[in-house]
Design a protein around this motif. Structure first.
Motif, PDB file in Angstrom:
ATOM      1  N   LEU A 173     -10.964 -70.159 -22.508  1.00 17.95           N
ATOM      2  CA  LEU A 173     -11.639 -70.498 -23.904  1.00 17.95           C
ATOM      3  C   LEU A 173     -10.416 -70.667 -24.853  1.00 17.95           C
ATOM      4  O   LEU A 173     -10.774 -71.651 -25.818  1.00 17.95           O
ATOM      5  CB  LEU A 173     -12.397 -69.101 -24.062  1.00 17.95           C
ATOM      6  N   VAL A 174      -9.297 -70.091 -25.009  1.00 16.46           N
ATOM      7  CA  VAL A 174      -8.268 -70.237 -26.060  1.00 16.46           C
ATOM      8  C   VAL A 174      -7.656 -71.577 -25.760  1.00 16.46           C
ATOM      9  O   VAL A 174      -7.491 -72.336 -26.709  1.00 16.46           O
ATOM     10  CB  VAL A 174      -7.181 -69.307 -25.373  1.00 16.46           C
ATOM     11  N   ILE A 175      -7.556 -72.238 -24.491  1.00 15.19           N
ATOM     12  CA  ILE A 175      -7.239 -73.597 -24.214  1.00 15.19           C
ATOM     13  C   ILE A 175      -8.104 -74.693 -24.990  1.00 15.19           C
ATOM     14  O   ILE A 175      -7.760 -75.604 -25.558  1.00 15.19           O
ATOM     15  CB  ILE A 175      -6.837 -73.706 -23.042  1.00 15.19           C
ATOM     16  N   ALA A 176      -9.457 -74.379 -24.674  1.00 14.60           N
ATOM     17  CA  ALA A 176     -10.440 -75.249 -25.237  1.00 14.60           C
ATOM     18  C   ALA A 176     -10.346 -75.170 -26.674  1.00 14.60           C
ATOM     19  O   ALA A 176     -10.398 -76.476 -27.329  1.00 14.60           O
ATOM     20  CB  ALA A 176     -11.884 -74.935 -24.705  1.00 14.60           C
ATOM     21  N   ILE A 177     -10.298 -74.165 -27.381  1.00 13.65           N
ATOM     22  CA  ILE A 177     -10.160 -74.010 -28.642  1.00 13.65           C
ATOM     23  C   ILE A 177      -9.006 -74.874 -29.270  1.00 13.65           C
ATOM     24  O   ILE A 177      -8.953 -75.579 -30.284  1.00 13.65           O
ATOM     25  CB  ILE A 177     -10.300 -72.705 -29.272  1.00 13.65           C
TER      26      ILE A 177
END
Length: 225
Positions: free
Chosen positions: A35-39
Motif C-alpha cells: 500500500l505504501v508503494i502504491a501511494i
C-alpha cells in the motif's frame, strides 16, 4: 499543451503496467508495504504531470525503482518466513475459543465497538456465535464460527453432487466468441439451434449468450434502440 498530454499518457500507461506487475490485488487486500508503494507511485506520477519543468525521467526512474523493490521484497517474503513477519507482520487472534483476547485488543488498540461492528459486517451479530476471530495481516477480519452456528454444507448431508463447472460466454453484443464455443465442445450448428429455441434468428440479434455450469443455454435478445 501537447507536451502535457503526451507526458500524462506516458505516465498513465507506465503506472497501469507497474500496478499490473505488482499483482492482482484490491486495495483492501494489500499488505502494508504494498500500500505504501502504491501511494508513493501515485505521488511520483502526479508530480511530473503537474509541472512540465520537471524531467519525465524524474518520475519514471523512481517508479521503476519502487516496482523493483516491491518485486524483490515479495520474492524474499515468499522464501523467508522471518522476513515476511518483519515486513507484513503476522495474524492476531482476537477471539480464542469463544473468549476475547484482551491483551491483543489492547495491543492493536481495537475497542469493543469496532470489533462488534466488524463481526456484524460478517453476519455474526452475537459474540457468543464466534469460536475464533483472526485479524489478518492485510487488516481483514476472518471469522470461524462455533460448530453449532456454522453453515450446513453438502458434505454434512452426505449428498453426492455433480462437479461444478465455470459458465462459458459464447456471444457478446452480437459477436461470437469462437474459442469459448470450442471449449463447450459444441459447434455453430448447435448454437443456431439453441438460439432458435429461444426465438432468436441469428447471432447478430443476440446481445448476450452463455452456457451455464449445469450445461443449460441462456440467451438475451439485443435491443433495437
Amino acid at each position: 499543451m501537447i507536451i502535457t498530454f503526451i507526458r500524462t499518457l506516458t505516465l498513465y500507461f507506465l503506472v497501469v503496467v507497474v500496478m499490473r506487475m505488482m499483482g492482482k490485488r484490491q486495495i483492501a487486500q494489500m499488505q502494508p508495504f504494498e500500500l505504501v508503494i502504491a501511494i508513493m507511485i501515485a505521488d511520483l506520477a502526479a508530480t511530473p504531470m503537474e509541472n512540465t519543468g520537471i524531467p519525465l525521467l524524474n518520475g519514471v526512474v523512481p517508479i521503476i525503482t519502487l516496482l523493483s523493490v516491491q518485486v524483490i521484497v515479495s520474492f524474499i517474503s515468499i522464501k523467508s518466513e522471518v522476513v515476511r513477519e518483519i515486513i507484513c507482520g503476522k495474524p492476531s487472534i482476537l477471539i480464542n475459543r469463544g473468549k476475547l483476547v484482551q491483551s491483543e485488543l489492547r495491543r492493536l488498540r481495537i475497542n469493543m465497538n469496532d470489533l462488534l461492528e466488524q463481526l456484524r459486517g460478517k453476519d455474526y451479530p452475537n459474540l457468543s456465535d464466534v469460536e475464533f476471530a483472526i485479524l489478518e495481516t492485510n487488516g481483514e477480519l476472518s471469522i470461524i464460527p462455533k460448530t453449532s452456528k456454522r453453515t450446513v454444507i453438502v458434505q454434512d448431508l452426505n449428498l453426492k453432487v455433480q462437479q461444478e463447472e465455470l459458465p462459458i460466454t459464447v456471444i457478446v453484443d452480437g459477436n461470437l466468441l469462437y474459442s469459448n464455443l470450442q471449449k463447450t465442445g459444441r459447434d455453430e450448428k448447435w448454437l443456431h439451434r439453441e438460439l432458435k429455441k429461444q426465438g432468436l434468428e441469428s447471432i447478430k440479434d443476440t446481445f448476450f449468450a452463455f452456457l451455464s455450469s449445469e450445461g443449460e443455454f441462456f440467451a438475451q435478445k439485443k435491443d433495437l434502440n
